[in-house]
Design a protein around this motif. Structure first.
Motif, PDB file in Angstrom:
ATOM      1  N   GLU A   1     -15.858  -1.627  -8.645  1.00  0.00           N
ATOM      2  CA  GLU A   1     -14.403  -1.744  -8.807  1.00  0.00           C
ATOM      3  C   GLU A   1     -14.018  -1.871 -10.276  1.00  0.00           C
ATOM      4  O   GLU A   1     -13.010  -1.309 -10.717  1.00  0.00           O
ATOM      5  CB  GLU A   1     -13.878  -2.942  -8.014  1.00  0.00           C
TER       6      GLU A   1
ATOM      7  N   LEU B   1     -10.748   4.455  -5.502  1.00  0.00           N
ATOM      8  CA  LEU B   1     -10.446   3.676  -4.310  1.00  0.00           C
ATOM      9  C   LEU B   1     -11.251   2.381  -4.301  1.00  0.00           C
ATOM     10  O   LEU B   1     -12.477   2.397  -4.383  1.00  0.00           O
ATOM     11  CB  LEU B   1     -10.774   4.488  -3.048  1.00  0.00           C
ATOM     12  N   GLY B   2     -10.551   1.267  -4.198  1.00  0.00           N
ATOM     13  CA  GLY B   2     -11.207  -0.030  -4.155  1.00  0.00           C
ATOM     14  C   GLY B   2     -11.762  -0.346  -2.777  1.00  0.00           C
ATOM     15  O   GLY B   2     -11.857   0.513  -1.900  1.00  0.00           O
TER      16      GLY B   2
ATOM     17  N   THR C   1     -16.010   2.105   1.766  1.00  0.00           N
ATOM     18  CA  THR C   1     -14.805   2.823   1.333  1.00  0.00           C
ATOM     19  C   THR C   1     -15.036   4.325   1.397  1.00  0.00           C
ATOM     20  O   THR C   1     -14.175   5.085   1.856  1.00  0.00           O
ATOM     21  CB  THR C   1     -14.415   2.400  -0.095  1.00  0.00           C
TER      22      THR C   1
ATOM     23  N   ALA D   1       0.833  -1.211   0.000  1.00  0.00           N
ATOM     24  CA  ALA D   1       0.000   0.000   0.000  1.00  0.00           C
ATOM     25  C   ALA D   1       0.863   1.255   0.000  1.00  0.00           C
ATOM     26  O   ALA D   1       0.605   2.204  -0.747  1.00  0.00           O
ATOM     27  CB  ALA D   1      -0.938  -0.010   1.202  1.00  0.00           C
TER      28      ALA D   1
ATOM     29  N   THR E   1      -6.940  -2.709   0.432  1.00  0.00           N
ATOM     30  CA  THR E   1      -7.141  -1.326   0.029  1.00  0.00           C
ATOM     31  C   THR E   1      -7.308  -0.404   1.233  1.00  0.00           C
ATOM     32  O   THR E   1      -6.937   0.771   1.171  1.00  0.00           O
ATOM     33  CB  THR E   1      -8.378  -1.209  -0.876  1.00  0.00           C
TER      34      THR E   1
ATOM     35  N   SER F   1      -5.985   4.526  -9.868  1.00  0.00           N
ATOM     36  CA  SER F   1      -6.825   3.802  -8.917  1.00  0.00           C
ATOM     37  C   SER F   1      -5.956   2.805  -8.163  1.00  0.00           C
ATOM     38  O   SER F   1      -4.938   2.327  -8.676  1.00  0.00           O
ATOM     39  CB  SER F   1      -7.986   3.083  -9.613  1.00  0.00           C
ATOM     40  N   ILE F   2      -6.365   2.518  -6.936  1.00  0.00           N
ATOM     41  CA  ILE F   2      -5.656   1.557  -6.095  1.00  0.00           C
ATOM     42  C   ILE F   2      -6.677   0.583  -5.531  1.00  0.00           C
ATOM     43  O   ILE F   2      -7.676   0.982  -4.941  1.00  0.00           O
ATOM     44  CB  ILE F   2      -4.901   2.258  -4.949  1.00  0.00           C
ATOM     45  N   ASP F   3      -6.418  -0.700  -5.731  1.00  0.00           N
ATOM     46  CA  ASP F   3      -7.363  -1.718  -5.298  1.00  0.00           C
ATOM     47  C   ASP F   3      -6.588  -2.993  -4.973  1.00  0.00           C
ATOM     48  O   ASP F   3      -5.392  -3.100  -5.266  1.00  0.00           O
ATOM     49  CB  ASP F   3      -8.398  -1.975  -6.401  1.00  0.00           C
ATOM     50  N   GLY F   4      -7.250  -3.953  -4.384  1.00  0.00           N
ATOM     51  CA  GLY F   4      -6.644  -5.240  -4.095  1.00  0.00           C
ATOM     52  C   GLY F   4      -7.135  -6.293  -5.075  1.00  0.00           C
ATOM     53  O   GLY F   4      -7.867  -5.999  -6.016  1.00  0.00           O
TER      54      GLY F   4
END
Length: 229
Positions: free
Chosen positions: A111, A32-33, A64, A17, A38, A87-90
């Motif tokens: 997502e 944002l995921g 979120t 992260a 996340t 974007s940032i996600d898992g």
């Protein structure tokens, strides 16, 4: 999972992260995921916002959005955005070719929209998420309630065995008011074909196969950060 393993996994998630958040620049609109991985990134972004970083964000779920807003991150209406800077996600699983299974947190539809809008779609993961072939983790499928049985039957024709997702004995309902079927297709030889086949099923809103929409995966493996592009 043993407590030691969980602690080690959380440390890897935090490390990934922190590496991902470094890609966020002043003025960015950030997708944002949703999910445990996340959450680490959102908290790290919140720290940077307190230090003066100027960003706005779009959230993939109600939880979120609530977390981001509690940390001072301004949330925009996803439906009014035509592009996201990053974007940032898992992910639940990923391969070297950046094919993913996502949706363990139940937010796969939003997502997927966020990832599709992003100029730089980043996935963060601990080492346990990397696989040679997708499919050990079931493929989540968001389905409109009135089409549940039809979708279930059509997936069965594709070789999938599905179960309706429940949480604490209650049917899981997505933020969009829909159901989730967790479908087991076994190890998937051709994720792109299965993705295309699932896309043809009426009443299936979204599935958890993310094909050709990820820019990079940032994976933490102990002391090392490994980036797959």
């Amino acid at each position: 999972m043993a407590t030691t393993d969980r602690t080690q996994q959380d440390a890897q998630k935090l490390s990934a992260a922190r590496a991902a958040v470094k890609f966020v620049k002043d003025g960015d609109v950030v997708g944002l995921g949703t999910g445990s991985t996340t959450t680490f990134a959102i908290k790290e972004l919140g720290k940077r916002v307190k230090e003066g970083l100027q960003i706005k964000a779009a959230a993939s779920s109600i939880r979120t959005q609530e977390l981001a807003e509690s940390l001072g991150i301004e949330i925009l209406d996803l439906g009014r955005l035509s592009q996201l800077d990053i974007s940032i996600d898992g992910a639940d699983e990923f391969t070297d070719s950046l094919d993913l299974i996502k949706g363990g947190g139940g937010a796969l539809f939003r997502e997927k929209i966020i990832a599709s809008l992003s100029k730089n779609a980043i996935i963060i993961a601990d080492a346990s998420k990397k696989v040679k072939k997708l499919g050990a983790f079931t493929v989540p499928v968001e389905v409109i309630p009135l089409a549940y049985q039809y979708v279930f039957d059509q997936m069965h024709k594709l070789g999938g065995k599905g179960i309706l997702r429940t949480v604490a004995g209650q049917t899981f309902i997505t933020d969009n008011g829909n159901l989730i079927i967790d479908a087991d297709f076994g190890l998937i030889d051709d994720p792109a074909k299965l993705s295309a086949d699932l896309n043809q099923i009426n009443g299936l809103l979204a599935h958890g196969l993310f094909i050709n929409i990820t820019s990079k995966v940032i994976m933490s493996d102990g002391e090392d950060i490994i980036i797959f592009e």
